[in-house]
Design a protein around this motif. Structure first.
Motif, PDB file in Angstrom:
ATOM      1  N   THR A 223       0.833  -1.205   0.000  1.00 39.12           N
ATOM      2  CA  THR A 223       0.000   0.000   0.000  1.00 39.12           C
ATOM      3  C   THR A 223       0.867   1.254   0.000  1.00 39.12           C
ATOM      4  OG1 THR A 223      -1.816  -1.138   1.101  1.00 39.12           O
ATOM      5  CG2 THR A 223      -1.788   1.257   1.263  1.00 39.12           C
ATOM      6  N   ASP A 224       1.935   1.269   0.803  1.00 35.89           N
ATOM      7  CA  ASP A 224       2.842   2.426   0.813  1.00 35.89           C
ATOM      8  C   ASP A 224       3.471   2.662  -0.551  1.00 35.89           C
ATOM      9  OD1 ASP A 224       2.327   2.876   3.478  1.00 35.89           O
ATOM     10  OD2 ASP A 224       4.198   1.971   4.207  1.00 35.89           O
ATOM     11  N   ALA A 225       3.811   1.581  -1.261  1.00 35.32           N
ATOM     12  CA  ALA A 225       4.490   1.707  -2.553  1.00 35.32           C
ATOM     13  C   ALA A 225       3.538   2.044  -3.691  1.00 35.32           C
ATOM     14  CB  ALA A 225       5.242   0.418  -2.872  1.00 35.32           C
ATOM     15  N   THR A 226       2.306   1.545  -3.618  1.00 36.14           N
ATOM     16  CA  THR A 226       1.394   1.701  -4.755  1.00 36.14           C
ATOM     17  C   THR A 226       0.211   2.616  -4.493  1.00 36.14           C
ATOM     18  OG1 THR A 226       0.046  -0.207  -4.102  1.00 36.14           O
ATOM     19  CG2 THR A 226       1.945  -0.643  -5.538  1.00 36.14           C
TER      20      THR A 226
ATOM     21  N   ALA B  64      -7.317  -6.257  -3.323  1.00 32.64           N
ATOM     22  CA  ALA B  64      -6.599  -5.433  -4.303  1.00 32.64           C
ATOM     23  C   ALA B  64      -5.101  -5.663  -4.209  1.00 32.64           C
ATOM     24  CB  ALA B  64      -6.932  -3.959  -4.088  1.00 32.64           C
ATOM     25  N   VAL B  65      -4.580  -5.759  -2.983  1.00 34.02           N
ATOM     26  CA  VAL B  65      -3.149  -6.016  -2.800  1.00 34.02           C
ATOM     27  C   VAL B  65      -2.798  -7.404  -3.318  1.00 34.02           C
ATOM     28  CG1 VAL B  65      -1.359  -6.410  -1.047  1.00 34.02           C
ATOM     29  CG2 VAL B  65      -2.823  -4.395  -0.886  1.00 34.02           C
TER      30      VAL B  65
ATOM     31  N   ILE C 209      -2.480   1.518  -3.270  1.00 32.29           N
ATOM     32  CA  ILE C 209      -3.653   0.651  -3.363  1.00 32.29           C
ATOM     33  C   ILE C 209      -3.803  -0.086  -2.047  1.00 32.29           C
ATOM     34  CG2 ILE C 209      -4.632  -1.358  -4.530  1.00 32.29           C
ATOM     35  CD1 ILE C 209      -3.123  -0.410  -7.049  1.00 32.29           C
ATOM     36  N   SER C 210      -5.012  -0.056  -1.503  1.00 31.28           N
ATOM     37  CA  SER C 210      -5.251  -0.727  -0.222  1.00 31.28           C
ATOM     38  C   SER C 210      -6.348  -1.760  -0.369  1.00 31.28           C
ATOM     39  CB  SER C 210      -5.606   0.294   0.863  1.00 31.28           C
ATOM     40  OG  SER C 210      -6.803   0.953   0.515  1.00 31.28           O
TER      41      SER C 210
END
Length: 195
Positions: A108-111, A118-119, A113-114
């Motif tokens: 989530t930090d990198a993309t 989804a991850v 997306i949460s």
């Protein structure tokens, strides 16, 4: 029984220190299916968020175990068991199943997306490093030290050194001359050391 106390204290300190070190090391390498096949390193503190605080607690238990009395030795042994069980079970789950949820915060930090689903759709591959196994071994050491403490603590020599005990606990007369430290202790209790 002095060696028993030292063994238990050192084992708890070692297990706590390994846990703190492991929390800063990479536990899982995650390859994302994002075209660039980006690889992210997931540290132990993100894979298992309770690792750092509980490892610090194990360090504190080990340090305090060296000076506490019989009742607190048993309490600390029981707390050590709980910490070892909690961190050990979490680590074993990562070792055996490598859940995507352990990587969610880093992904989530990198993309940006949460959400678990989804991850999971972004993750192409997960590779474990040796650190989860090292941490599990450390928790087995902590568990063993805690059980050892519970079994042997009653037979250990008195927990605190003389300077941490009151005159009642030492039996009043220590068989040596009254020194400056004793005078300060008297003053702390409200007694006049010059009397």
């Amino acid at each position: 029984m002095r060696r028993a106390r030292s063994t238990a204290v050192l084992a708890m300190l070692l297990a706590g220190a390994i846990g703190v070190i492991a929390s800063t090391q990479t536990w899982i390498d995650v390859t994302l299916d994002d075209g660039a096949q980006q690889t992210l390193a997931v540290p132990g503190a993100e894979a298992l968020p309770v690792l750092t605080p509980l490892s610090l607690a194990a360090l504190a238990l080990g340090a305090a175990l060296s000076i506490v009395g019989p009742v607190l030795r048993h309490v600390f042994g029981a707390l050590g068991l709980l910490i070892a069980a909690f961190v050990g079970i979490g680590t074993a789950q990562i070792l055996l199943a490598t859940p995507v949820s352990a990587t969610a915060a880093t992904v989530t930090d990198a993309t940006g997306i949460s959400g678990t689903d989804a991850v999971a759709s972004l993750v192409r591959d997960l590779a474990l490093t040796p650190w989860p196994a090292v941490t599990l071994v450390a928790q087995i050491v902590l568990l063993s030290a805690s059980v050892f403490t519970l079994v042997t603590a009653r037979r250990w020599a008195s927990g605190a050194s003389r300077k941490y005990r009151t005159a009642d606990e030492t039996g009043g007369d220590t068989g040596r001359p009254h020194d400056a430290i004793d005078s300060w202790d008297d003053l702390s209790r409200g007694d006049d050391p010059t009397a």
